[in-house]
Design a protein around this motif. Structure first.
Motif, PDB file in Angstrom:
ATOM      1  N   THR A  31      15.799   5.312   2.258  1.00 10.81           N
ATOM      2  CA  THR A  31      14.686   4.484   2.720  1.00 10.81           C
ATOM      3  C   THR A  31      15.025   3.916   4.091  1.00 10.81           C
ATOM      4  N   TYR A  32      14.103   4.067   5.023  1.00 12.67           N
ATOM      5  CA  TYR A  32      14.269   3.552   6.381  1.00 12.67           C
ATOM      6  C   TYR A  32      13.265   2.419   6.615  1.00 12.67           C
ATOM      7  N   LYS A  33      13.642   1.476   7.467  1.00 14.62           N
ATOM      8  CA  LYS A  33      12.754   0.393   7.848  1.00 14.62           C
ATOM      9  C   LYS A  33      12.025   0.790   9.133  1.00 14.62           C
ATOM     10  N   GLY A  34      10.706   0.871   9.050  1.00 15.70           N
ATOM     11  CA  GLY A  34       9.914   1.237  10.209  1.00 15.70           C
ATOM     12  C   GLY A  34       8.886   0.171  10.543  1.00 15.70           C
ATOM     13  N   LYS A  35       8.173   0.391  11.649  1.00 17.42           N
ATOM     14  CA  LYS A  35       7.108  -0.514  12.075  1.00 17.42           C
ATOM     15  C   LYS A  35       5.907   0.301  12.521  1.00 17.42           C
TER      16      LYS A  35
ATOM     17  N   LEU B 115       0.864  -1.170   0.000  1.00 21.84           N
ATOM     18  CA  LEU B 115       0.000   0.000   0.000  1.00 21.84           C
ATOM     19  C   LEU B 115       0.904   1.223   0.000  1.00 21.84           C
ATOM     20  N   ASP B 116       0.793   2.058  -1.028  1.00 24.29           N
ATOM     21  CA  ASP B 116       1.628   3.259  -1.150  1.00 24.29           C
ATOM     22  C   ASP B 116       0.829   4.477  -0.707  1.00 24.29           C
ATOM     23  N   ILE B 117       1.299   5.143   0.348  1.00 21.07           N
ATOM     24  CA  ILE B 117       0.650   6.351   0.844  1.00 21.07           C
ATOM     25  C   ILE B 117       1.708   7.360   1.276  1.00 21.07           C
ATOM     26  N   GLN B 118       1.268   8.581   1.474  1.00 17.09           N
ATOM     27  CA  GLN B 118       2.183   9.649   1.878  1.00 17.09           C
ATOM     28  C   GLN B 118       1.892  10.052   3.314  1.00 17.09           C
ATOM     29  N   GLY B 119       2.954  10.374   4.049  1.00 13.63           N
ATOM     30  CA  GLY B 119       2.797  10.782   5.441  1.00 13.63           C
ATOM     31  C   GLY B 119       3.735  11.913   5.791  1.00 13.63           C
ATOM     32  N   SER B 120       3.708  12.297   7.052  1.00 15.23           N
ATOM     33  CA  SER B 120       4.533  13.404   7.534  1.00 15.23           C
ATOM     34  C   SER B 120       5.334  12.960   8.748  1.00 15.23           C
ATOM     35  N   VAL B 121       6.625  13.283   8.746  1.00 15.93           N
ATOM     36  CA  VAL B 121       7.504  12.933   9.869  1.00 15.93           C
ATOM     37  C   VAL B 121       7.192  13.847  11.056  1.00 15.93           C
ATOM     38  N   ASN B 122       7.200  13.262  12.238  1.00 16.13           N
ATOM     39  CA  ASN B 122       6.908  14.053  13.424  1.00 16.13           C
ATOM     40  C   ASN B 122       7.605  13.444  14.630  1.00 16.13           C
ATOM     41  N   THR B 123       7.536  14.152  15.740  1.00 16.37           N
ATOM     42  CA  THR B 123       8.030  13.654  17.014  1.00 16.37           C
ATOM     43  C   THR B 123       7.171  14.235  18.107  1.00 16.37           C
ATOM     44  N   LYS B 124       6.887  13.446  19.132  1.00 17.38           N
ATOM     45  CA  LYS B 124       6.087  13.951  20.237  1.00 17.38           C
ATOM     46  C   LYS B 124       6.916  14.841  21.149  1.00 17.38           C
ATOM     47  N   GLU B 125       8.223  14.777  21.028  1.00 16.13           N
ATOM     48  CA  GLU B 125       9.098  15.602  21.852  1.00 16.13           C
ATOM     49  C   GLU B 125       9.613  16.776  21.021  1.00 16.13           C
TER      50      GLU B 125
ATOM     51  N   ARG C 219     -13.550   8.370   5.303  1.00 20.06           N
ATOM     52  CA  ARG C 219     -13.552   6.927   5.532  1.00 20.06           C
ATOM     53  C   ARG C 219     -12.129   6.382   5.689  1.00 20.06           C
ATOM     54  N   SER C 220     -11.378   6.978   6.577  1.00 20.46           N
ATOM     55  CA  SER C 220     -10.002   6.545   6.817  1.00 20.46           C
ATOM     56  C   SER C 220      -9.719   6.544   8.315  1.00 20.46           C
ATOM     57  N   PHE C 221      -8.600   5.901   8.682  1.00 21.16           N
ATOM     58  CA  PHE C 221      -8.166   5.889  10.071  1.00 21.16           C
ATOM     59  C   PHE C 221      -6.672   6.195  10.125  1.00 21.16           C
ATOM     60  N   GLY C 222      -6.224   6.692  11.259  1.00 18.92           N
ATOM     61  CA  GLY C 222      -4.831   7.119  11.389  1.00 18.92           C
ATOM     62  C   GLY C 222      -3.916   6.015  11.877  1.00 18.92           C
ATOM     63  N   ILE C 223      -2.654   6.090  11.460  1.00 16.54           N
ATOM     64  CA  ILE C 223      -1.623   5.181  11.966  1.00 16.54           C
ATOM     65  C   ILE C 223      -0.359   5.979  12.246  1.00 16.54           C
ATOM     66  N   GLU C 224       0.473   5.431  13.103  1.00 20.64           N
ATOM     67  CA  GLU C 224       1.801   5.994  13.358  1.00 20.64           C
ATOM     68  C   GLU C 224       2.835   4.909  13.110  1.00 20.64           C
ATOM     69  N   VAL C 225       3.912   5.278  12.409  1.00 26.20           N
ATOM     70  CA  VAL C 225       4.987   4.345  12.069  1.00 26.20           C
ATOM     71  C   VAL C 225       6.280   4.854  12.699  1.00 26.20           C
ATOM     72  N   SER C 226       6.833   4.094  13.609  1.00 24.49           N
ATOM     73  CA  SER C 226       8.097   4.490  14.235  1.00 24.49           C
ATOM     74  C   SER C 226       9.232   4.327  13.231  1.00 24.49           C
TER      75      SER C 226
ATOM     76  N   MET D 171      11.395   9.457  16.520  1.00 20.12           N
ATOM     77  CA  MET D 171      10.668   9.964  15.359  1.00 20.12           C
ATOM     78  C   MET D 171       9.627   8.947  14.881  1.00 20.12           C
ATOM     79  N   TYR D 172       8.596   9.477  14.259  1.00 22.85           N
ATOM     80  CA  TYR D 172       7.555   8.617  13.684  1.00 22.85           C
ATOM     81  C   TYR D 172       6.919   9.341  12.504  1.00 22.85           C
ATOM     82  N   VAL D 173       6.212   8.566  11.674  1.00 19.29           N
ATOM     83  CA  VAL D 173       5.473   9.117  10.540  1.00 19.29           C
ATOM     84  C   VAL D 173       3.996   8.894  10.797  1.00 19.29           C
ATOM     85  N   SER D 174       3.220   9.953  10.665  1.00 17.26           N
ATOM     86  CA  SER D 174       1.775   9.842  10.842  1.00 17.26           C
ATOM     87  C   SER D 174       1.094  10.006   9.492  1.00 17.26           C
TER      88      SER D 174
END
Length: 379
Positions: A255-259, A82-92, A272-279, A225-228
């Motif tokens: 390219t980084y390997k995340g989960k 599944l190819d989608i676009q996200g934004s890098v972020n950090t809670k700190e 009709r979508s839901f959010g995910i966070e990828v570390s 860091m994570y991508v939302s």
């Protein structure tokens, strides 16, 4: 074309053999029952026909041959993404605010400094609370001494219980007063809320500060860091915590390997979508908040799949998908065969074949638009 060549050759033969003989000379020979002459003409005609067929065969081969590229189909692991676009972020990533308004008496950091959690970043003038604390501590000391003496008397059954209780209450009240002033004084000290880097400082020493939209400084921790992003609800059963994700940063060309570390529990009714966070790991500290990332999330795996390049799969007039395979291959040549296939998912320019092909079959990969079934192939 063959019929035209046959007729032309036959006409030329008749003209070359006539030499002034009438066109119905064969009929005359038949009427005259001249067996020998008829056999001679038949032999001559058959020789010419043999030459014509040999020539036509050569011309047909040249016309129906094609130069192609081929490959052998193998069992392989097929992953669909599944190819989608996200934004890098950090809670700190926060703006440090003062808890106490006043003059900034000290500023101990500058932009770019690494700081540890709890480290002092600056101080605000306490407005005389230090003197108030000293007075409150003296009052507490006196109240404590009074209470201890009153307690000794009460233990010896001297004095009244009310005097003992009043002394105890005064001591506790004085103690709370000291603690309250100390709590207010701690707010004049600005400390780092977490370990990170001072990104910007917006104030200077001696400036009067107070809580504001700008704050005193920005502190960022790039180690968490994570991508939302948001995902269509059709994938809600395919994504779970721990799913592997390829995170491609366009600005870094890396390219980084995340989960997947969090899956939303709410479907947005508007899209009709839901959010995910990828570390995402950040060992080189190259990731920055708000960077654009492209995510490739594995949502389907077939460990024993037959796959072919997507561009070799064609569709005929009946809506059937097909590919061309090579029959009778001797390593350099073969014959094209049209094979109807059932296609599955496509990803990374390859298509999964569910039926119609088996491992070790040879398929045409280049030149498929210039061939037809039965055509001789060179490769």
């Amino acid at each position: 074309m063959k019929k035209i060549l046959y007729l032309s050759a036959f006409s030329i033969f008749l003209l070359s053999c006539s030499n002034g003989v009438k066109k119905d000379s064969i009929d005359d020979l038949i009427s005259a029952k001249n067996v020998k002459a008829l056999q001679d003409k038949k032999t001559a005609l058959q020789g010419d026909i043999t030459k014509i067929e040999a020539a036509l065969a050569t011309l047909d081969v040249k016309k129906e041959e094609a130069l192609v590229s081929v490959t052998t189909v193998k069992d392989t692991v097929f992953n669909h993404y599944l190819d989608i676009q996200g934004s890098v972020n950090t809670k700190e990533n926060i703006l440090v605010q003062p808890e106490f308004s006043g003059t900034l008496t000290s500023l101990t950091v500058k932009a770019g400094d690494r700081v540890a959690k709890g480290q002092i970043l600056g101080r605000v003038d306490d407005g005389g609370m230090s003197q108030q604390l000293a007075n409150a501590e003296n009052q507490y000391a006196l109240a404590k001494t009074t209470f201890e003496r009153q307690k000794n008397l009460w233990d010896k059954k001297i004095g009244s219980e009310i005097q003992y209780l009043q002394a105890q209450t005064q001591m506790i009240s004085a103690q709370k007063g000291v603690a309250q002033i100390k709590a207010q004084l701690t707010k004049t000290v600005i400390r780092a809320p977490f370990t990170g880097t001072i990104d910007e400082v917006f104030v200077e020493k001696g400036q009067v500060v107070a809580p504001s939209a700008q704050g005193l400084m920005r502190i960022v921790n790039l180690g968490n860091m994570y991508v939302s992003t948001t995902v269509p609800e059709t994938y809600i059963g395919k994504l779970k915590v721990g799913t592997l994700v390829d995170v491609y940063l366009t600005s870094l060309n890396k390219t980084y390997k995340g989960k997947v570390r969090q899956v939303g529990s709410f479907i947005n009714p508007s899209n009709r979508s839901f959010g995910i966070e990828v570390s995402v790991p950040n060992p080189e500290n190259l990731l920055r908040p708000n960077q654009v990332a492209k995510l490739k999330i594995t949502d389907y795996v077939n460990k024993n799949a037959i796959v072919v390049p997507t561009n070799v799969v064609q569709e005929d007039g009946n809506g059937d998908h097909f590919v061309y395979t090579v029959e009778g291959s001797n390593g350099k040549t073969g014959t094209a065969k049209k094979v109807i296939v059932t296609v599955g998912k496509s990803s990374d320019n390859v298509t999964e074949i569910l039926s119609g092909l088996t491992a070790n079959e040879i398929i045409v990969t280049e030149g498929v638009n210039n061939i037809s079934e039965g055509m001789k192939l060179n490769f």
